[in-house]
Design a protein around this motif. Structure first.
Motif, mmCIF file in Angstrom:
data_model
loop_
_atom_site.group_PDB
_atom_site.id
_atom_site.type_symbol
_atom_site.label_atom_id
_atom_site.label_comp_id
_atom_site.label_asym_id
_atom_site.label_seq_id
_atom_site.Cartn_x
_atom_site.Cartn_y
_atom_site.Cartn_z
ATOM 1 N N HIS A 19 0.865 -1.176 0.000
ATOM 2 C CA HIS A 19 0.000 0.000 0.000
ATOM 3 C C HIS A 19 0.904 1.229 0.000
ATOM 4 O O HIS A 19 1.784 1.345 0.860
ATOM 5 C CB HIS A 19 -0.905 0.001 1.234
ATOM 6 C CG HIS A 19 -1.778 -1.206 1.316
ATOM 7 N ND1 HIS A 19 -3.080 -1.208 0.883
ATOM 8 C CD2 HIS A 19 -1.528 -2.465 1.764
ATOM 9 C CE1 HIS A 19 -3.597 -2.408 1.065
ATOM 10 N NE2 HIS A 19 -2.672 -3.183 1.602
ATOM 11 N N ALA A 20 0.677 2.122 -0.961
ATOM 12 C CA ALA A 20 1.583 3.262 -1.102
ATOM 13 C C ALA A 20 0.835 4.483 -1.632
ATOM 14 O O ALA A 20 -0.316 4.391 -2.065
ATOM 15 C CB ALA A 20 2.721 2.912 -2.065
ATOM 16 N N GLN A 21 1.522 5.615 -1.588
ATOM 17 C CA GLN A 21 0.999 6.845 -2.175
ATOM 18 C C GLN A 21 1.089 6.728 -3.701
ATOM 19 O O GLN A 21 2.072 6.188 -4.214
ATOM 20 C CB GLN A 21 1.812 8.052 -1.704
ATOM 21 C CG GLN A 21 1.714 8.302 -0.223
ATOM 22 C CD GLN A 21 0.285 8.579 0.203
ATOM 23 O OE1 GLN A 21 -0.427 9.355 -0.423
ATOM 24 N NE2 GLN A 21 -0.135 7.926 1.266
ATOM 25 N N ARG A 23 2.314 7.836 -6.516
ATOM 26 C CA ARG A 23 3.320 8.718 -7.122
ATOM 27 C C ARG A 23 4.040 7.953 -8.228
ATOM 28 O O ARG A 23 4.231 6.740 -8.122
ATOM 29 C CB ARG A 23 4.300 9.186 -6.072
ATOM 30 C CG ARG A 23 3.581 9.959 -4.997
ATOM 31 C CD ARG A 23 4.502 10.528 -4.013
ATOM 32 N NE ARG A 23 3.662 10.953 -2.897
ATOM 33 C CZ ARG A 23 3.900 11.988 -2.159
ATOM 34 N NH1 ARG A 23 4.961 12.708 -2.378
ATOM 35 N NH2 ARG A 23 3.099 12.307 -1.174
ATOM 36 N N THR A 48 -5.286 1.807 -8.365
ATOM 37 C CA THR A 48 -5.484 2.966 -7.503
ATOM 38 C C THR A 48 -6.865 2.853 -6.892
ATOM 39 O O THR A 48 -7.839 2.580 -7.580
ATOM 40 C CB THR A 48 -5.360 4.268 -8.309
ATOM 41 O OG1 THR A 48 -4.094 4.274 -8.961
ATOM 42 C CG2 THR A 48 -5.463 5.479 -7.425
ATOM 43 N N CYS A 54 -8.741 9.741 0.421
ATOM 44 C CA CYS A 54 -7.471 9.928 -0.281
ATOM 45 C C CYS A 54 -7.254 8.764 -1.242
ATOM 46 O O CYS A 54 -7.853 7.715 -1.106
ATOM 47 C CB CYS A 54 -6.297 10.059 0.692
ATOM 48 S SG CYS A 54 -5.928 8.546 1.590
ATOM 49 N N GLN A 55 -6.402 8.998 -2.216
ATOM 50 C CA GLN A 55 -6.064 7.952 -3.177
ATOM 51 C C GLN A 55 -4.972 7.074 -2.604
ATOM 52 O O GLN A 55 -4.048 7.553 -1.944
ATOM 53 C CB GLN A 55 -5.573 8.581 -4.494
ATOM 54 C CG GLN A 55 -6.640 9.313 -5.244
ATOM 55 C CD GLN A 55 -7.557 8.378 -6.023
ATOM 56 O OE1 GLN A 55 -7.729 7.218 -5.682
ATOM 57 N NE2 GLN A 55 -8.140 8.898 -7.066
ATOM 58 N N GLN A 56 -5.057 5.804 -2.839
ATOM 59 C CA GLN A 56 -4.069 4.838 -2.361
ATOM 60 C C GLN A 56 -3.706 3.928 -3.527
ATOM 61 O O GLN A 56 -4.575 3.491 -4.278
ATOM 62 C CB GLN A 56 -4.655 4.026 -1.206
ATOM 63 C CG GLN A 56 -3.690 3.153 -0.484
ATOM 64 C CD GLN A 56 -2.769 3.919 0.457
ATOM 65 O OE1 GLN A 56 -2.929 5.101 0.679
ATOM 66 N NE2 GLN A 56 -1.791 3.253 0.996
ATOM 67 N N ASP A 81 7.221 6.322 0.377
ATOM 68 C CA ASP A 81 5.807 6.419 0.017
ATOM 69 C C ASP A 81 4.993 5.176 0.358
ATOM 70 O O ASP A 81 3.796 5.130 0.106
ATOM 71 C CB ASP A 81 5.669 6.723 -1.477
ATOM 72 C CG ASP A 81 6.182 8.103 -1.820
ATOM 73 O OD1 ASP A 81 5.920 9.037 -1.036
ATOM 74 O OD2 ASP A 81 6.857 8.265 -2.852
ATOM 75 N N SER A 83 3.072 2.759 2.829
ATOM 76 C CA SER A 83 2.441 2.844 4.146
ATOM 77 C C SER A 83 2.283 1.478 4.817
ATOM 78 O O SER A 83 2.236 1.389 6.038
ATOM 79 C CB SER A 83 1.078 3.525 4.036
ATOM 80 O OG SER A 83 0.239 2.822 3.147
#
Length: 96
Positions: A19-21, A23, A48, A54-56, A81, A83
């Motif tokens: 799981h990340a931002q 980017r 996504t 928020c977007q994940q 980035d 999580s």
């Protein structure tokens, strides 16, 4: 030494959910860590998702290696980035 008596290394497949931002550089970082830790990439997918306003980005990778998955997991969780990283149970394989 008889080559038929040598045991083949037991490769194990592992699936990780990362799981990340969302980017652009995240995927490149993940793949670089996989390669540098000596794991072979078997499968890769990403999507996504909207989670709690928020977007994940969710990346699923399946890798194989004779190395312990903890070596890869411990490096992936350190990425800026990322999580969370969840590891599914391994599936051992004997490579021919």
């Amino acid at each position: 030494m008889n080559p038929h008596t040598l045991a083949q290394p037991a490769f194990a497949q592992h699936t990780l959910h990362i799981h990340a931002q969302p980017r652009p550089e995240v995927m490149e970082r993940v793949l670089r860590v996989v390669r540098h830790r000596g794991f072979n990439l078997c499968a890769l997918s990403m999507e996504t998702r909207a989670e709690q306003d928020c977007q994940q980005l969710r990346i699923t990778v399946t890798v194989e290696s004779v190395r312990p998955i903890q070596q890869l997991w411990s490096q992936l969780v350190k990425l800026v980035d990322v999580s969370r990283v969840d590891a599914l149970e391994q599936q051992p394989r004997i490579r021919a």
